[in-house]
Design a protein around this motif. Sequence first.
Motif, short mmCIF file in Angstrom:
data_model
loop_
_atom_site.label_atom_id
_atom_site.label_comp_id
_atom_site.label_asym_id
_atom_site.label_seq_id
_atom_site.Cartn_x
_atom_site.Cartn_y
_atom_site.Cartn_z
N HIS A 151 17.00 14.67 55.16
CA HIS A 151 16.00 15.48 55.83
C HIS A 151 14.72 14.67 56.05
CE1 HIS A 151 18.32 19.17 55.42
NE2 HIS A 151 18.52 18.87 54.14
N GLU A 159 6.34 24.03 49.14
CA GLU A 159 7.20 24.83 50.01
C GLU A 159 8.38 24.02 50.54
OE1 GLU A 159 7.36 28.04 50.49
OE2 GLU A 159 5.78 28.15 48.97
N THR A 160 8.18 22.72 50.75
CA THR A 160 9.28 21.87 51.21
C THR A 160 10.40 21.86 50.18
OG1 THR A 160 7.75 20.45 52.43
CG2 THR A 160 9.93 19.55 51.95
N TYR A 161 10.06 21.73 48.91
CA TYR A 161 11.07 21.69 47.87
C TYR A 161 11.73 23.05 47.66
CZ TYR A 161 9.52 16.97 46.92
OH TYR A 161 9.22 15.63 47.05
N ARG A 162 10.98 24.11 47.80
CA ARG A 162 11.58 25.44 47.71
C ARG A 162 12.55 25.66 48.86
NH1 ARG A 162 5.83 28.39 46.26
NH2 ARG A 162 5.88 27.98 44.01
N TRP A 163 12.15 25.21 50.06
CA TRP A 163 13.04 25.31 51.22
C TRP A 163 14.30 24.50 51.00
CZ3 TRP A 163 14.48 20.98 54.02
CH2 TRP A 163 15.32 21.23 55.11
N ARG A 166 16.71 26.34 48.78
CA ARG A 166 17.34 27.45 49.51
C ARG A 166 18.35 26.93 50.52
NH1 ARG A 166 11.91 29.14 49.97
NH2 ARG A 166 11.94 28.63 52.20
N GLU A 167 17.99 25.90 51.25
CA GLU A 167 18.85 25.35 52.30
C GLU A 167 20.20 24.89 51.75
OE1 GLU A 167 19.75 23.92 56.26
OE2 GLU A 167 18.32 25.38 55.47
#
Length: 238
Positions: A151, A159-163, A166-167
């Motif tokens: 990515h 938020e990038t790491y949380r996304w 989830r992804e």
Amino acid sequence: MAQPLEAKVLVFDADDTLWENNVVFERVIDDFLSWIDHPTLDRAEIRAMLDDIERANAVAHGYGSKVFLRSLGECLERLRERPATDVERRDIEELAAALIAHRVELMPGVADTLDALAGRYELLLLTKGEREEQQRKLDACGLLHHFGAAHIVPEKDVETYRWLAREHGFDPAAGWMIGNSPKSDIRPARAAGMNAVFIPNANTWVLEHDELDPADPGVIELATFGELLPLFRPGVSR
């Protein structure tokens, strides 16, 4: 021997973790400071000015060679107290030509370590910067076959790491972020609930420096990339 760490997903930074990157920018800056030859400001003062300009441009325009060239030009204009001439802009572009020509050179032990880890864990790659420039390095590195996904993001924040979790459907507590940047790799990953392995690089960009909590049990510091193997030993049942 210590027990291997619990993990399901290992997330890797790219620049200055898998391969050297910022050292090339530092060489260009060194050449720029010599080229400027300011009559009153010394190299440290000019570098501090450039760092401030880069910090502002990173927020406004992101990362990469194009933004770096913009910062050099703005620094020149601030020092000269006038717009840069066409000749000066060409001179800056020539100073920075090494950024485009630079080959991707892996850190010692990276290829073998990833080869060993890939058979046991889900490996992901997470890098920030200008998409085309980062993709060029990813395509040239010869490592993408180790990763389930790579990515390129504009910023690496909480938020990038949380996304990312989830992804790819994993519990952050089962993920480990491996990188050289306290600011972009370690602190936001920890804030998102992941663990982290910090592998310092002497050439890490000054804007990526940040303080880490030495008492944080969720952060392990290593001296070299190859030291990951004793931590995450392939073939050991969990």
